[in-house]
Design a protein around this motif. Structure first.
Motif, PDB file in Angstrom:
ATOM      1  N   ASP A   1      -4.541 -27.340  70.917  1.00 51.79           N
ATOM      2  CA  ASP A   1      -4.120 -26.457  69.830  1.00 51.79           C
ATOM      3  C   ASP A   1      -5.125 -26.578  68.684  1.00 51.79           C
ATOM      4  O   ASP A   1      -5.481 -27.688  68.280  1.00 51.79           O
ATOM      5  CB  ASP A   1      -2.718 -26.898  69.369  1.00 51.79           C
ATOM      6  CG  ASP A   1      -2.105 -26.001  68.323  1.00 51.79           C
ATOM      7  OD1 ASP A   1      -2.827 -25.533  67.416  1.00 51.79           O
ATOM      8  OD2 ASP A   1      -0.875 -25.790  68.389  1.00 51.79           O
ATOM      9  N   VAL A   2      -5.627 -25.446  68.173  1.00 55.61           N
ATOM     10  CA  VAL A   2      -6.650 -25.483  67.127  1.00 55.61           C
ATOM     11  C   VAL A   2      -6.206 -26.280  65.903  1.00 55.61           C
ATOM     12  O   VAL A   2      -7.038 -26.875  65.208  1.00 55.61           O
ATOM     13  CB  VAL A   2      -7.110 -24.066  66.699  1.00 55.61           C
ATOM     14  CG1 VAL A   2      -7.868 -23.379  67.816  1.00 55.61           C
ATOM     15  CG2 VAL A   2      -5.969 -23.222  66.219  1.00 55.61           C
ATOM     16  N   ALA A   3      -4.913 -26.353  65.650  1.00 56.92           N
ATOM     17  CA  ALA A   3      -4.412 -27.124  64.505  1.00 56.92           C
ATOM     18  C   ALA A   3      -4.623 -28.627  64.706  1.00 56.92           C
ATOM     19  O   ALA A   3      -4.542 -29.394  63.746  1.00 56.92           O
ATOM     20  CB  ALA A   3      -2.927 -26.833  64.282  1.00 56.92           C
ATOM     21  N   HIS A   4      -4.919 -29.037  65.940  1.00 54.78           N
ATOM     22  CA  HIS A   4      -5.103 -30.461  66.244  1.00 54.78           C
ATOM     23  C   HIS A   4      -6.518 -30.787  66.713  1.00 54.78           C
ATOM     24  O   HIS A   4      -6.801 -31.934  67.069  1.00 54.78           O
ATOM     25  CB  HIS A   4      -4.084 -30.904  67.295  1.00 54.78           C
ATOM     26  CG  HIS A   4      -2.679 -30.814  66.814  1.00 54.78           C
ATOM     27  ND1 HIS A   4      -2.068 -31.818  66.114  1.00 54.78           N
ATOM     28  CD2 HIS A   4      -1.781 -29.805  66.894  1.00 54.78           C
ATOM     29  CE1 HIS A   4      -0.845 -31.451  65.787  1.00 54.78           C
ATOM     30  NE2 HIS A   4      -0.645 -30.234  66.257  1.00 54.78           N
ATOM     31  N   GLN A   5      -7.400 -29.800  66.717  1.00 57.89           N
ATOM     32  CA  GLN A   5      -8.771 -30.041  67.158  1.00 57.89           C
ATOM     33  C   GLN A   5      -9.534 -30.841  66.106  1.00 57.89           C
ATOM     34  O   GLN A   5      -9.216 -30.801  64.923  1.00 57.89           O
ATOM     35  CB  GLN A   5      -9.476 -28.716  67.450  1.00 57.89           C
ATOM     36  CG  GLN A   5      -8.928 -28.037  68.685  1.00 57.89           C
ATOM     37  CD  GLN A   5      -9.585 -26.704  68.992  1.00 57.89           C
ATOM     38  OE1 GLN A   5     -10.549 -26.301  68.355  1.00 57.89           O
ATOM     39  NE2 GLN A   5      -9.045 -26.009  69.991  1.00 57.89           N
ATOM     40  N   GLY A   6     -10.528 -31.580  66.566  1.00 57.57           N
ATOM     41  CA  GLY A   6     -11.353 -32.378  65.673  1.00 57.57           C
ATOM     42  C   GLY A   6     -10.756 -33.725  65.311  1.00 57.57           C
ATOM     43  O   GLY A   6     -11.282 -34.434  64.459  1.00 57.57           O
ATOM     44  N   ARG A   7      -9.660 -34.094  65.954  1.00 54.64           N
ATOM     45  CA  ARG A   7      -8.976 -35.360  65.661  1.00 54.64           C
ATOM     46  C   ARG A   7      -9.056 -36.363  66.802  1.00 54.64           C
ATOM     47  O   ARG A   7      -8.523 -37.462  66.703  1.00 54.64           O
ATOM     48  CB  ARG A   7      -7.507 -35.088  65.344  1.00 54.64           C
ATOM     49  CG  ARG A   7      -7.312 -34.197  64.147  1.00 54.64           C
ATOM     50  CD  ARG A   7      -5.864 -33.915  63.914  1.00 54.64           C
ATOM     51  NE  ARG A   7      -5.698 -32.977  62.817  1.00 54.64           N
ATOM     52  CZ  ARG A   7      -4.550 -32.457  62.471  1.00 54.64           C
ATOM     53  NH1 ARG A   7      -3.453 -32.778  63.116  1.00 54.64           N
ATOM     54  NH2 ARG A   7      -4.490 -31.607  61.468  1.00 54.64           N
ATOM     55  N   GLY A   8      -9.656 -35.958  67.928  1.00 57.24           N
ATOM     56  CA  GLY A   8      -9.779 -36.866  69.065  1.00 57.24           C
ATOM     57  C   GLY A   8      -8.806 -36.596  70.197  1.00 57.24           C
ATOM     58  O   GLY A   8      -8.784 -37.336  71.176  1.00 57.24           O
ATOM     59  N   VAL A   9      -8.009 -35.537  70.092  1.00 55.26           N
ATOM     60  CA  VAL A   9      -7.042 -35.226  71.149  1.00 55.26           C
ATOM     61  C   VAL A   9      -7.773 -34.894  72.449  1.00 55.26           C
ATOM     62  O   VAL A   9      -7.429 -35.423  73.515  1.00 55.26           O
ATOM     63  CB  VAL A   9      -6.096 -34.074  70.742  1.00 55.26           C
ATOM     64  CG1 VAL A   9      -5.159 -33.717  71.885  1.00 55.26           C
ATOM     65  CG2 VAL A   9      -5.312 -34.435  69.487  1.00 55.26           C
ATOM     66  N   GLY A  10      -8.780 -34.041  72.388  1.00 63.10           N
ATOM     67  CA  GLY A  10      -9.539 -33.684  73.589  1.00 63.10           C
ATOM     68  C   GLY A  10     -10.209 -34.885  74.207  1.00 63.10           C
ATOM     69  O   GLY A  10     -10.189 -35.075  75.427  1.00 63.10           O
ATOM     70  N   ARG A  11     -10.802 -35.728  73.381  1.00 67.10           N
ATOM     71  CA  ARG A  11     -11.454 -36.943  73.859  1.00 67.10           C
ATOM     72  C   ARG A  11     -10.430 -37.848  74.560  1.00 67.10           C
ATOM     73  O   ARG A  11     -10.716 -38.444  75.590  1.00 67.10           O
ATOM     74  CB  ARG A  11     -12.091 -37.668  72.683  1.00 67.10           C
ATOM     75  CG  ARG A  11     -12.924 -38.857  73.081  1.00 67.10           C
ATOM     76  CD  ARG A  11     -13.440 -39.585  71.852  1.00 67.10           C
ATOM     77  NE  ARG A  11     -14.250 -38.733  70.998  1.00 67.10           N
ATOM     78  CZ  ARG A  11     -15.572 -38.790  70.918  1.00 67.10           C
ATOM     79  NH1 ARG A  11     -16.225 -39.669  71.650  1.00 67.10           N
ATOM     80  NH2 ARG A  11     -16.223 -37.996  70.114  1.00 67.10           N
ATOM     81  N   ASP A  12      -9.224 -37.939  74.005  1.00 69.74           N
ATOM     82  CA  ASP A  12      -8.172 -38.757  74.595  1.00 69.74           C
ATOM     83  C   ASP A  12      -7.701 -38.175  75.929  1.00 69.74           C
ATOM     84  O   ASP A  12      -7.463 -38.918  76.890  1.00 69.74           O
ATOM     85  CB  ASP A  12      -6.999 -38.863  73.618  1.00 69.74           C
ATOM     86  CG  ASP A  12      -6.365 -40.232  73.602  1.00 69.74           C
ATOM     87  OD1 ASP A  12      -7.014 -41.204  74.014  1.00 69.74           O
ATOM     88  OD2 ASP A  12      -5.208 -40.314  73.163  1.00 69.74           O
ATOM     89  N   LEU A  13      -7.561 -36.863  76.008  1.00 69.06           N
ATOM     90  CA  LEU A  13      -7.181 -36.218  77.267  1.00 69.06           C
ATOM     91  C   LEU A  13      -8.222 -36.512  78.348  1.00 69.06           C
ATOM     92  O   LEU A  13      -7.871 -36.807  79.497  1.00 69.06           O
ATOM     93  CB  LEU A  13      -7.025 -34.709  77.075  1.00 69.06           C
ATOM     94  CG  LEU A  13      -5.790 -34.256  76.302  1.00 69.06           C
ATOM     95  CD1 LEU A  13      -5.952 -32.806  75.837  1.00 69.06           C
ATOM     96  CD2 LEU A  13      -4.536 -34.418  77.141  1.00 69.06           C
TER      97      LEU A  13
END
Length: 139
Positions: A82-94
């Motif tokens: 979700d763009v509201a959560h991008q740039g916080r490390g969520v993708g890296r964690d996934l």
């Protein structure tokens, strides 16, 4: 402090509408058949490695959908946050949890055009000989 949790799940057990919401909120919907719910449900069910990220309230904020043999290759078909959560490390964690599920396999993906600069930043190497073939035109 991290405010989400990533876990491996069974794709067929996910609420299709909830997942569609993340695809739409991530812009990945521009390149996926989100208007064909039956086909989208088959995409979820057919992936044998699915990792989701949920916020503190249990709301789905990201998903990594992959196909793997667990030994040689893992194709990360979709990484949607979700763009509201991008740039916080969520993708890296996934991606981290995806790799932990198949640690011996090479992780392979085709980047969305807007994300080509993201992947080298987190350790991916550009590959110049990837090829794709679209599905046959519908009769």
């Amino acid at each position: 402090m991290r405010k989400w949790n990533c876990e491996r799940v069974i794709g067929a057990d996910l609420d299709v509408e909830e997942v569609l919401g993340v695809y739409r909120a991530s812009t990945l919907a521009e390149r996926r058949p989100v208007d064909d719910v039956e086909r989208f449900a088959r995409m979820l069910a057919g992936a044998n490695l699915v990792v989701v990220a949920r916020d503190e309230d249990g709301r789905l904020i990201g998903i990594a959908r992959s196909i793997t043999d667990g030994a040689y290759s893992t194709y990360l078909s979709d990484l949607a946050v979700d763009v509201a959560h991008q740039g916080r490390g969520v993708g890296r964690d996934l991606i981290r949890v995806t790799r932990e599920a198949a640690p011996d396999a090479k992780l392979i993906l085709l980047s969305a055009p807007a994300a080509v600069d993201y992947y080298p930043h987190i350790g991916f190497t550009r590959h110049t000989s990837a090829w794709t073939m679209d599905r046959p035109a519908q009769a």
